[in-house]
Scaffold this motif. Structure first.
Motif, short mmCIF file in Angstrom:
data_model
loop_
_atom_site.label_atom_id
_atom_site.label_comp_id
_atom_site.label_asym_id
_atom_site.label_seq_id
_atom_site.Cartn_x
_atom_site.Cartn_y
_atom_site.Cartn_z
N GLN A 1 4.50 -7.08 -3.47
CA GLN A 1 4.50 -6.94 -4.92
C GLN A 1 4.21 -8.26 -5.61
O GLN A 1 3.60 -8.28 -6.69
CB GLN A 1 5.84 -6.37 -5.40
N ALA A 2 4.64 -9.38 -5.02
CA ALA A 2 4.33 -10.68 -5.59
C ALA A 2 2.82 -10.94 -5.57
O ALA A 2 2.30 -11.68 -6.41
CB ALA A 2 5.06 -11.78 -4.84
N HIS A 3 2.11 -10.33 -4.62
CA HIS A 3 0.65 -10.42 -4.55
C HIS A 3 -0.03 -9.37 -5.43
O HIS A 3 -1.26 -9.23 -5.36
CB HIS A 3 0.17 -10.25 -3.10
N ARG A 4 0.77 -8.64 -6.23
CA ARG A 4 0.24 -7.55 -7.07
C ARG A 4 -0.46 -6.48 -6.23
O ARG A 4 -1.48 -5.91 -6.64
CB ARG A 4 -0.71 -8.09 -8.14
N ALA A 5 0.08 -6.24 -5.05
CA ALA A 5 -0.43 -5.21 -4.16
C ALA A 5 0.63 -4.11 -4.03
O ALA A 5 1.69 -4.18 -4.65
CB ALA A 5 -0.78 -5.80 -2.80
N ASP A 6 0.33 -3.10 -3.22
CA ASP A 6 1.22 -1.96 -3.07
C ASP A 6 1.39 -1.65 -1.59
O ASP A 6 0.47 -1.87 -0.78
CB ASP A 6 0.64 -0.73 -3.79
N ILE A 7 2.59 -1.16 -1.22
CA ILE A 7 2.85 -0.78 0.16
C ILE A 7 3.39 0.64 0.18
O ILE A 7 4.21 1.01 -0.67
CB ILE A 7 3.84 -1.77 0.83
N GLN A 8 2.91 1.44 1.13
CA GLN A 8 3.33 2.83 1.27
C GLN A 8 3.68 3.10 2.71
O GLN A 8 3.19 2.41 3.64
CB GLN A 8 2.20 3.78 0.83
N VAL A 9 4.50 4.12 2.92
CA VAL A 9 4.85 4.53 4.28
C VAL A 9 4.56 6.01 4.44
O VAL A 9 4.84 6.81 3.53
CB VAL A 9 6.35 4.22 4.58
N ILE A 10 3.96 6.37 5.55
CA ILE A 10 3.67 7.77 5.89
C ILE A 10 4.30 7.99 7.26
O ILE A 10 3.90 7.36 8.26
CB ILE A 10 2.16 8.04 5.94
N SER A 11 5.29 8.90 7.31
CA SER A 11 6.01 9.05 8.57
C SER A 11 6.69 10.41 8.63
O SER A 11 6.94 11.05 7.61
CB SER A 11 7.06 7.94 8.71
N SER A 12 6.97 10.83 9.89
CA SER A 12 7.76 12.03 10.17
C SER A 12 8.59 11.73 11.41
O SER A 12 8.18 10.94 12.28
CB SER A 12 6.86 13.24 10.44
N PRO A 13 9.76 12.32 11.53
CA PRO A 13 10.58 12.09 12.72
C PRO A 13 9.84 12.42 14.00
O PRO A 13 9.20 13.47 14.11
CB PRO A 13 11.79 13.01 12.49
N ASN A 14 9.89 11.50 14.96
CA ASN A 14 9.27 11.63 16.28
C ASN A 14 7.75 11.73 16.22
O ASN A 14 7.11 12.11 17.21
CB ASN A 14 9.83 12.86 17.02
N GLN A 15 7.15 11.38 15.08
CA GLN A 15 5.70 11.43 14.95
C GLN A 15 5.11 10.05 14.63
O GLN A 15 3.93 9.95 14.34
CB GLN A 15 5.31 12.39 13.81
N GLY A 16 5.92 9.02 14.72
CA GLY A 16 5.43 7.68 14.42
C GLY A 16 5.40 7.40 12.92
O GLY A 16 5.69 8.26 12.09
N SER A 17 5.03 6.16 12.60
CA SER A 17 4.99 5.73 11.19
C SER A 17 3.73 4.93 10.92
O SER A 17 3.19 4.26 11.81
CB SER A 17 6.22 4.86 10.85
N THR A 18 3.26 5.01 9.67
CA THR A 18 2.10 4.23 9.24
C THR A 18 2.48 3.50 7.96
O THR A 18 2.84 4.14 6.96
CB THR A 18 0.88 5.12 8.99
N PHE A 19 2.41 2.16 8.00
CA PHE A 19 2.63 1.35 6.81
C PHE A 19 1.28 0.86 6.31
O PHE A 19 0.53 0.22 7.07
CB PHE A 19 3.55 0.17 7.12
N ARG A 20 0.99 1.17 5.05
CA ARG A 20 -0.31 0.82 4.49
C ARG A 20 -0.12 -0.14 3.32
O ARG A 20 0.61 0.14 2.38
CB ARG A 20 -1.04 2.07 3.99
#
Length: 484
Positions: A458-477
């Protein structure tokens, strides 16, 4: 000893509001009664003047027809005029031609001439003469006059007739005064009754209207006593007080959540600090008690102490960085960097850790350099935290993919793993300060990593999101917007 105004002043806001409403009501009522009486007086006087002028006009027309006709008419209406309190005075130079004196006046010709002379000297169309200038007969006025303390006033006008004689007509204001006085008396009685009812009704509605504020005070006192789960009962209305109650309850929810999270986090912080401190103390005590220790053993002990001190320093530094990130005061030293090169460096730092867990670290970077204005140290710190979490929660044999997607106005960095995943409820809280999910409670750490990552992004004026499901792994964008 004396009784000051402050002691008499009501302390209850409800009582002050009620008293203010009552005073406002009575002040407004007095104004209404005063203006009503004034305008009624004007209206009655105007009608009385019109009646006198109409009578004077009729007599003037009769005089134009015949002087004898006017005299005959005055004789016929004599008794009627006397009873209604009408004074008629018709005179010429040689003397008085006719005079009708009200029934309750003394038959005093001198005073009658004085009455006419006073009016003529004034030069006004109308003259008003109080009854105290006249001698009333022994006949008592109506009883209402005594009860209402009336002072009779005579309204007089005169007209010069065609032959030079003067006809004057005066009529008492007593009826007008009586009506106004009776009107005011009745109105004051009604206002008194309405005022008493208004006090009761005003107190009831003020109490009802201020009930949300009273609930607010009681809830605040309960919370001050230590019960953080207390809430203000929400009213069924939709006004400002209802909105205030809802906002206040929402604030209490956040405060309770913050205090609860802080207490849990302080326990974690104390545990994480206690471990390196205990090791540091044990190493120092062993070195002190071991009198036969060699220089090499003492050197190893000092290295252990330095390592534990470094762990404590890193922990405190992480806490300060996270505080800066939350407060929005993090200072960045931006420069033009190639995201491919920076991400490659971060991956190389964690490749050995991934190999120990037999996790494949795949890289899918852009084919051409991708330049951004960013702080390389802070951004590398954020990517390191994400990679460390991905390795920590990915089982052996899994894989992690780091991708860089560059478009005309957006640059995305994705870190995707095949780990345990994150539940939907926890996705709403993983970026909170000191929060630790169910999967991370048995692992090292205080829950500062993702909160710090979000602060840096956020200090870089950017955004972070998470896409995940239990036992299906996670994606941080992480999404950076390129300046246009």
């Amino acid at each position: 000893m004396y009784l000051s105004f402050e002691r008499l002043r009501p302390r209850s806001f409800q009582a002050r509001m009620t008293i203010f409403g009552i005073l406002l009501f009575f002040f407004s009522a007095l104004l209404v009664v005063g203006f009503s009486g004034f305008f009624l007086h004007r209206e009655f006087e105007s009608r009385l003047q019109q009646s006198i002028l109409g009578q004077l006009e009729r007599y003037s027309n009769l005089h134009l027809q015949s002087k004898a006709l006017l005299l005959l008419t005055l004789q016929q209406e004599h008794d009627q005029n006397r009873m209604r309190g009408t004074w008629l005075h018709w005179q010429e130079d040689q003397g008085v031609l006719w005079e009708t004196i009200p029934a309750n006046w003394e038959q005093d010709p001198t005073r009658m001439r004085f009455l006419l002379q006073t009016h003529l000297v004034s030069g006004d169309e109308w003259s008003r003469m109080p009854s105290r200038h006249l001698e009333l007969s022994s006949k008592s006025p109506p009883e209402d006059y005594h009860n209402l303390d009336l002072e009779e006033e005579i309204l007089i006008t005169a007209r010069v007739l065609s032959d030079g004689s003067v006809l004057a007509i005066g009529e008492s204001h007593a009826f007008t005064q009586l009506q106004i006085k009776l009107f005011r008396r009745r109105v004051f009685r009604i206002l008194l009754a309405v005022g008493i009812v208004s006090i009761l009704v005003g107190w009831f509605f003020t109490r009802k209207a201020l009930r949300p504020i009273q609930d607010l005070v009681e809830t605040t006192e309960t919370i001050a006593a230590g019960s953080l789960d207390a809430r203000v009962p929400e009213p069924n209305t939709s006004g400002e007080l209802a909105k205030l109650t809802r906002l206040y309850n929402e604030m209490l929810e956040r405060i309770e959540h913050l205090v609860t999270t802080m207490n849990e986090s302080l326990d974690n912080v104390a545990h994480d600090l206690r471990t390196p401190l205990m090791r540091l103390r044990n190493s120092i005590e062993m070195a002190i008690t071991n009198e036969t220790a060699s220089v090499e053993e003492l050197r190893d002990t000092l290295l252990d102490v330095a390592e534990e001190a470094e762990q404590i320093q890193l922990l405190l530094t992480a806490l300060m960085n996270q505080a800066e990130a939350v407060a929005g005061t993090m200072r960045l030293r931006k420069e033009l960097i190639d995201i491919n090169v920076l991400t490659q460096g971060a991956c190389e730092l964690y490749e050995m850790l991934a190999e120990e867990k037999q996790i494949k670290l795949r890289k899918n970077f852009a084919e051409i350099p991708v330049f951004l204005e960013a702080d390389p140290v802070r951004l590398r710190q954020a990517l390191g935290n994400l990679l460390d979490n991905a390795i920590k929660f990915t089982p052996e044999g899994g894989h992690i993919t780091v991708s860089i997607l560059s478009e005309s106005n957006v640059v995305n960095i994705e870190i995707k793993d095949t780990g345990v995943g994150i539940s939907e409820s926890e996705q709403l809280r993983i970026f909170e300060r000191l929060y630790r999910g169910d999967q991370s409670r048995g692992s090292k750490g205080m829950g500062l990593g993702l909160s710090l990552v979000k602060g840096i992004i956020q200090a870089h004026r950017a955004d972070i999101q998470v896409i995940s499901s239990p036992n299906q792994g996670s994606t941080f964008r992480i999404e950076f917007l390129r300046p246009t």
